[in-house]
Design an enzyme around this catalytic site. Structure first.
Site: not given
Ligand code: A2P
Length: 316
Positions: A13, A43, A48, A77, A110
Site C-alpha cells: 500500500p 511501519d 523504536y 527493520k 535500517h
C-alpha cells in the site's frame, strides 16, 4: 487503498502508519484506531522499542475482525547491532515475537551501519564494523535467506544512497524491493528517486511531515519546521487540505510511499483522507519548486570516513 507492485511481485500500500516516536502508552491504541478507519499498512522497527505495543494494536484489530493478516502490510527493520549474517535471523525473530506475527511483509536493513553488538555505545570508530570488515552485502544476503525461509515476504534497505545500493546489487545480484529514506519538499532527493525508479526499487518517504516531534537532542537550533512553511500553508489552503494532508498527497503523487506518524485519532483519519486526494498539477509544481533544503534526521555521531562510509559524504 492504492498499492504498488514490488520488484518481487508482492504488493504494498502506498500509505501507512509510521510508529517512530509513538509512545508505548499510546501506540497500540493508535494502530488499532488506524486499522479500524481503513489503514492497511503499519511501519515498525526493532529500535523504536514499541513493537510489542504495535503488535497489540494489530492483534486487537484482527480480533475485532477489522482486518485479516493477509490484507495487512507490516514492515520492520533490522537494527544495526544485528548486521553479522549469523545475527540477522535473531534480529528478525525478535521483531516477529514482539509484533506477535509469524512473517513480515517487508524487512529493511535500517541503516548502512554495522554496530559491534558487544559495545554499549557507538560513537567511536572502533564501535563499528567497517564496511570492509562486514560488507552490507553480507547482511543483505542473510536477509534474502529470511525471505527464502518464509519469515519475510520482501527485503529492502533504508537510508541507502545510490552508491550503497549499487554495491549491494553488484555483490548479491538481488535488487532491494524498497529503499526507505527521509523525503519531503525540503529533502526531495530527486536524483535518488530517479535512480530507484530506473532500478524498479520503490521508495518509502519517512518523516513526510518533517518529524516535528523528534527529541530535542535530535533537533538543530534553527531548523525550519516544514508544517509551518508559508508556501505549504498557502498551497494547502488553495487545495482545500491541511498542510499535513498536502505533504502526504504530494508524496503519493510523486510515486513514493508515505508513512506519516500520528497517535491522535483525528489526525490519523485526516492523514488517511489525504492518501485518496488527487493533487492538482499546480499544487504539485508549487511544492516541487520549494527551494529550501533541509534534512531533519542526521546521524552525525556515526560519521567516520573509511569506517561507516566511503567517499566524501555519508549520503552519497
Ligand atoms: P501527532 O502524533 O500528535 O499527531 P512525521 O510523520 O514526519 O515523523 O511527523 C510526525 C509529527 O507530525 C508528529 O508530531 C505528529 O503528531 C504530527 N502530525 C501527524 N499528522 C498530523 C496532521 N495531520 N497535522 C498536524 N500534525 C500532524
Amino acid at each position: 487503498m492504492k498499492t504498488v507492485t514490488l520488484n518481487d511481485g508482492n504488493t504494498m500500500p502506498v500509505f501507512g502508519l509510521g510508529t517512530w516516536k509513538s509512545p508505548k502508552g499510546e501506540v497500540s491504541k493508535a494502530v488499532a484506531e488506524a486499522l479500524k478507519v481503513g489503514y492497511t499498512h503499519v511501519d515498525a522497527a526493532w529500535i523504536y522499542q514499541n513493537e510489542q505495543e504495535v503488535g497489540e494494536g494489530i492483534s486487537e484489530a484482527m480480533k475485532a475482525g477489522v482486518i485479516a493478516r493477509e490484507s495487512l502490510f507490516v514492515t520492520s527493520k533490522l537494527w544495526n547491532s544485528f548486521h553479522q549474517p549469523e545475527a540477522v535471523e535473531k534480529g528478525c525473530q525478535e521483531s516477529l515475537n514482539a509484533l506477535g506475527l509469524d512473517y513480515l511483509d517487508l524487512y529493511l536493513m535500517h541503516w548502512p551501519i554495522a554496530f559491534k553488538p558487544e559495545k554499549s555505545q557507538h560513537n567511536q570508530p572502533e564501535d563499528f564494523y567497517s564496511l570492509g570488515e562486514l560488507p552490507l552485502s553480507k547482511t543483505f544476503e542473510a536477509m534474502v535467506q529470511l525471505r527464502e525461509k518464509g519469515l519475510v515476504k520482501s527485503v529492502g534497505v533504508s537510508n541507502f544512497s545510490r552508491s550503497k545500493i549499487e554495491k549491494v546489487i553488484a555483490e548479491t545480484g538481488v535488487v532491494p524491493a524498497v529503499n526507505q529514506v527521509e523525503m519531503h519538499p525540503y529533502n526531495p532527493q530527486n536524483e535518488l528517486l530517479d535512480y530507484c525508479r530506473e532500478k524498479g526499487i520503490q521508495v518509502t518517504a519517512y518523516s513526510p511531515l518533517g518529524s516535528g516531534d523528534r527529541p530535542a537532542s535530535m533537533k538543530a537550533k534553527d531548523e525550519p519546521p516544514l508544517l509551518e512553511n508559508e508556501d505549504v500553508i498557502a498551497i494547502a489552503r488553495k487545495e482545500n487540505l491541511s498542510p499535513a494532508q498536502l505533504l502526504i498527497a504530494w508524496a503519493i503523487d510523486r510515486g513514493t510511499i508515505a508513512i506519516p506518524k500520528s497517535t491522535n485519532a483525528e489526525r490519523i483519519a485526516e492523514n488517511l483522507a489525504a492518501a485518496e486526494h488527487s493533487l492538482s498539477a499546480e499544487a504539485r509544481t508549487a511544492l516541487d519548486n520549494i527551494s529550501i533544503r533541509y534534512r531533519y534526521v542526521s546521524v552525525s555521531s556515526w560519521y567516520f570516513p573509511g569506517v561507516t562510509y566511503e567517499g566524501e559524504d555519508f549520503w552519497s
